[in-house]
Design a protein around this motif. Structure first.
Motif, PDB file in Angstrom:
ATOM      1  N   LEU A  82      -1.764   0.407  -0.132  1.00 13.64           N
ATOM      2  CA  LEU A  82      -2.843  -0.366  -0.736  1.00 13.64           C
ATOM      3  C   LEU A  82      -3.211   0.188  -2.114  1.00 13.64           C
ATOM      4  CD1 LEU A  82      -5.103  -0.761   2.438  1.00 13.64           C
ATOM      5  CD2 LEU A  82      -3.573  -2.470   1.426  1.00 13.64           C
ATOM      6  N   VAL A  83      -2.948   1.479  -2.323  1.00 13.33           N
ATOM      7  CA  VAL A  83      -3.272   2.162  -3.580  1.00 13.33           C
ATOM      8  C   VAL A  83      -2.051   2.951  -4.046  1.00 13.33           C
ATOM      9  CG1 VAL A  83      -4.706   3.979  -4.636  1.00 13.33           C
ATOM     10  CG2 VAL A  83      -5.738   2.338  -3.059  1.00 13.33           C
ATOM     11  N   ASP A  84      -1.812   2.888  -5.362  1.00 17.88           N
ATOM     12  CA  ASP A  84      -0.777   3.698  -6.002  1.00 17.88           C
ATOM     13  C   ASP A  84      -1.448   4.724  -6.900  1.00 17.88           C
ATOM     14  OD1 ASP A  84       1.627   2.678  -5.047  1.00 17.88           O
ATOM     15  OD2 ASP A  84       1.736   1.126  -6.599  1.00 17.88           O
ATOM     16  N   SER A  85      -0.795   5.853  -7.055  1.00 12.71           N
ATOM     17  CA  SER A  85      -1.258   6.906  -7.951  1.00 12.71           C
ATOM     18  C   SER A  85      -0.105   7.242  -8.879  1.00 12.71           C
ATOM     19  CB  SER A  85      -1.671   8.136  -7.131  1.00 12.71           C
ATOM     20  OG  SER A  85      -1.945   9.219  -7.978  1.00 12.71           O
ATOM     21  N   LEU A  96      -3.734   8.477 -12.259  1.00 14.20           N
ATOM     22  CA  LEU A  96      -4.417   7.198 -12.418  1.00 14.20           C
ATOM     23  C   LEU A  96      -4.173   6.350 -11.181  1.00 14.20           C
ATOM     24  CD1 LEU A  96      -3.506   6.451 -16.137  1.00 14.20           C
ATOM     25  CD2 LEU A  96      -5.510   7.643 -15.229  1.00 14.20           C
ATOM     26  N   LEU A  97      -5.220   5.672 -10.739  1.00 13.07           N
ATOM     27  CA  LEU A  97      -5.154   4.890  -9.504  1.00 13.07           C
ATOM     28  C   LEU A  97      -5.087   3.403  -9.810  1.00 13.07           C
ATOM     29  CD1 LEU A  97      -7.921   6.890  -7.653  1.00 13.07           C
ATOM     30  CD2 LEU A  97      -5.446   7.109  -7.348  1.00 13.07           C
ATOM     31  N   ALA A  98      -4.320   2.707  -9.007  1.00 14.94           N
ATOM     32  CA  ALA A  98      -4.204   1.249  -9.134  1.00 14.94           C
ATOM     33  C   ALA A  98      -3.996   0.670  -7.749  1.00 14.94           C
ATOM     34  CB  ALA A  98      -3.032   0.882 -10.035  1.00 14.94           C
ATOM     35  N   LEU A  99      -4.484  -0.536  -7.560  1.00 16.17           N
ATOM     36  CA  LEU A  99      -4.236  -1.232  -6.304  1.00 16.17           C
ATOM     37  C   LEU A  99      -2.843  -1.838  -6.346  1.00 16.17           C
ATOM     38  CD1 LEU A  99      -7.620  -3.109  -5.721  1.00 16.17           C
ATOM     39  CD2 LEU A  99      -6.870  -0.929  -4.760  1.00 16.17           C
ATOM     40  N   LEU A 104      -4.760  -5.282  -3.712  1.00 15.24           N
ATOM     41  CA  LEU A 104      -5.556  -6.254  -4.461  1.00 15.24           C
ATOM     42  C   LEU A 104      -5.983  -7.409  -3.564  1.00 15.24           C
ATOM     43  CD1 LEU A 104      -6.705  -6.991  -7.229  1.00 15.24           C
ATOM     44  CD2 LEU A 104      -4.544  -8.117  -7.734  1.00 15.24           C
ATOM     45  N   ARG A 105      -5.070  -7.920  -2.768  1.00 18.98           N
ATOM     46  CA  ARG A 105      -5.408  -9.010  -1.842  1.00 18.98           C
ATOM     47  C   ARG A 105      -6.449  -8.553  -0.819  1.00 18.98           C
ATOM     48  NH1 ARG A 105       0.131  -9.868  -2.221  1.00 18.98           N
ATOM     49  NH2 ARG A 105       0.515  -8.793  -0.237  1.00 18.98           N
ATOM     50  N   PHE A 106      -6.290  -7.327  -0.327  1.00 20.70           N
ATOM     51  CA  PHE A 106      -7.235  -6.774   0.644  1.00 20.70           C
ATOM     52  C   PHE A 106      -8.630  -6.645   0.030  1.00 20.70           C
ATOM     53  CE2 PHE A 106      -8.924  -2.830   2.787  1.00 20.70           C
ATOM     54  CZ  PHE A 106      -9.279  -3.465   3.965  1.00 20.70           C
TER      55      PHE A 106
END
Length: 144
Positions: A82-85, A96-99, A104-106
């Motif tokens: 659900l999250v990337d770093s 840095l964190l990104a969905l 993003l859908r969640f």
């Protein structure tokens, strides 16, 4: 102005706040529970969605938690894809964190349910009450 010196009015104000928050979180809590997640996970995905390329340090500051407190739920979100770093291009030590697309859908599905509830409440209460509600919540959070 609500007279908070009056114990009955204190209790009414707090009860309204407690039950309002309970209603606001109920549907999201169900959705989170189905995935084995909790509100802390929702706060993490909310702020990552709100602030793209958020650093771990910035997320810690927004949530007001320690690195230890963030470690486990953030790792769970990463393991669930659900999250990337990713390392910052300017400073490889900075994460840095990104969905992810699924993240993003969640996040959008959680937010959608809460926005529906707010829309109904705001519509019923009227513009003046909504402005007051925003002012009270911003004052409580120290954002004004």
């Amino acid at each position: 102005m609500l007279d908070l010196k009056n114990q009955t009015r204190q209790q009414e104000a707090m009860e309204a706040f407690f039950f309002g928050y309970q209603a606001f979180t109920a549907k999201a809590d169900e959705m989170l529970e189905r995935r084995g997640l909790s509100r802390v996970h929702q706060r993490i995905v909310f702020f990552i969605a709100r602030y793209p390329a958020l650093s771990v340090k910035e997320l810690l500051e927004l949530l007001g938690v320690s690195k230890q407190a963030l470690n486990m739920p953030l790792r769970q979100l990463q393991e669930m894809h659900l999250v990337d770093s990713v390392a910052s291009e300017t400073d490889k030590r900075k994460r840095l964190l990104a969905l992810t697309e699924e993240g993003l859908r969640f996040e959008q599905s959680l937010r959608r349910e809460q926005v529906k509830l707010l829309q109904r409440a705001f519509s019923d209460a009227g513009a003046e009450a909504v402005a007051g509600w925003l002012a009270v919540n911003q004052a409580l959070s120290g954002l004004n």
